[in-house]
Write a protein that holds these residues in place. Structure first.
Motif, PDB file in Angstrom:
ATOM      1  N   SER A 116      58.390 -13.049 -52.026  1.00  0.00           N
ATOM      2  CA  SER A 116      57.639 -13.911 -52.576  1.00  0.00           C
ATOM      3  C   SER A 116      57.498 -14.248 -54.165  1.00  0.00           C
ATOM      4  O   SER A 116      57.299 -15.279 -54.631  1.00  0.00           O
ATOM      5  N   GLU A 117      57.603 -12.901 -54.675  1.00  0.00           N
ATOM      6  CA  GLU A 117      57.689 -13.067 -56.368  1.00  0.00           C
ATOM      7  C   GLU A 117      59.011 -13.627 -56.855  1.00  0.00           C
ATOM      8  O   GLU A 117      58.813 -14.518 -57.955  1.00  0.00           O
ATOM      9  N   ARG A 170      58.404 -17.310 -56.317  1.00  0.00           N
ATOM     10  CA  ARG A 170      57.512 -18.058 -57.255  1.00  0.00           C
ATOM     11  C   ARG A 170      58.006 -18.320 -58.545  1.00  0.00           C
ATOM     12  O   ARG A 170      57.850 -19.431 -59.123  1.00  0.00           O
ATOM     13  N   LYS A 171      59.074 -17.138 -58.990  1.00  0.00           N
ATOM     14  CA  LYS A 171      59.687 -17.316 -60.232  1.00  0.00           C
ATOM     15  C   LYS A 171      60.740 -18.416 -60.168  1.00  0.00           C
ATOM     16  O   LYS A 171      60.817 -19.193 -61.298  1.00  0.00           O
TER      17      LYS A 171
END
Length: 323
Positions: free
Chosen positions: A281-282, A285-286
């Motif tokens: 997820s990170e 997001r990036k």
């Protein structure tokens, strides 16, 4: 002088110079890794020192004496801290917790940090005062000198904390990046029948190539599991030293498994999946935030080049027709 400069600017001389620089850079790029020290080896040596300190501290506690202190630091800095009572002024326990998150566990590091909290404001205030007094000696008013000194004092007050917070952030980023992989390795070891101590020791050896701080923390946790009377305290210390929510959730599961005898493999499997999902997820997001960030660089650097390539031939053709 002009003759030497003209000889230096000759084409064959410049080509030889560029080839020499390229050859030196190539040799340096190959030799640099060989000349660097192994960071994992240095960190593990520091962990062994901390393990010896823990062993000595537990031995002192077993004899009923007071808590062991690092006697090597009994110098001018320690006397300075004690005279000004800086431990109470700057909340020594909070500072100690932050230093541990940065990987600085010795009492000497705490003493130096507390001294820096006093020395940096004074030094930067004097530096700002001297700079303004010398550079703007003719136009500097008293108000200007007071403002510059106050700015130096404020900057010096926050500078040690900002530097330490930067170390903590970099260390946490390294641990956060390698934590899901370490959970997978720990799950494999636990399901293979290993106890938690040898499992963490094995994971620390394997994960050191990815994250030296995480290998250091897990090795120190294994040492604390051996020396501390309450195993729960060792797991809690791991969460405090890292300061990461992901690590604290795993620590809670380990404590519950130790207290109630719940299956550790099942909990580690769920937590490993959650951490992998969080890492994905990170990354998503990036990746989603990348196009807006690229808009300004593209407008500043790519679009002018594209306009020059497209419109350049047109301008050349028009200039030939007109002139």
């Amino acid at each position: 002088m002009l003759h030497a400069l003209s000889e230096l600017l000759r084409v064959d001389t410049l080509i030889t110079l560029l080839f020499s620089i390229a050859a030196f850079a190539a040799v340096l790029s190959f030799a640099a890794p060989l000349m660097q020290d192994d960071p994992l080896k240095a960190r593990m040596k520091a962990v062994s020192v901390e393990r010896d300190r823990l062993r000595a501290e537990q031995k002192i506690k077993g004899l009923g004496e007071s808590k062991l202190r690092d006697k090597r630091n009994a110098g001018a800095a320690r006397r300075f801290v004690d005279i000004l009572n800086l431990r109470k002024v700057f909340e020594a326990e909070t500072s100690r917790e932050l230093l541990r998150q940065a990987g600085l566990r010795s009492e000497r590091h705490l003493i130096l940090y507390l001294v820096a909290r006093v020395g940096f404001p004074i030094g930067m205030g004097l530096l700002a005062f001297g700079y303004v007094s010398i550079i703007y000696a003719d136009t500097a008013s008293p108000q200007m000198l007071i403002a510059a000194t106050a700015f130096g004092l404020i900057a010096g007050n926050y500078l040690p904390y900002l530097l330490l917070r930067n170390l903590v952030t970099r260390r946490q980023a390294s641990i956060r990046r390698a934590w899901p992989d370490s959970l997978d390795l720990m799950l494999i070891c636990v399901e293979a029948g290993m106890a938690i101590e040898p499992a963490m020791q094995r994971v620390a050896r394997e994960i050191g190539a990815i994250s030296v701080p995480l290998a250091e923390e897990m090795t120190l946790t294994v040492a604390e599991l051996s020396f501390l009377q309450e195993r729960r305290k060792a797991f809690e210390n791991l969460g405090k030293r890292t300061g990461l929510a992901q690590v604290k959730s795993v620590v809670t599961s380990l404590i519950q498994s130790e207290r109630y005898g719940t299956p550790l493999g099942t909990a580690l499997r769920v937590l490993a999946q959650e951490n992998r999902d969080m890492r994905m997820s990170e990354a998503e997001r990036k990746a989603a935030a990348l196009p807006p960030r690229l808009t300004v660089p593209m407008m500043l650097f790519f679009m002018p080049v594209i306009f020059v390539i497209i419109m350049g031939p047109v301008f050349l053709t028009v200039s030939k027709l007109l002139f």
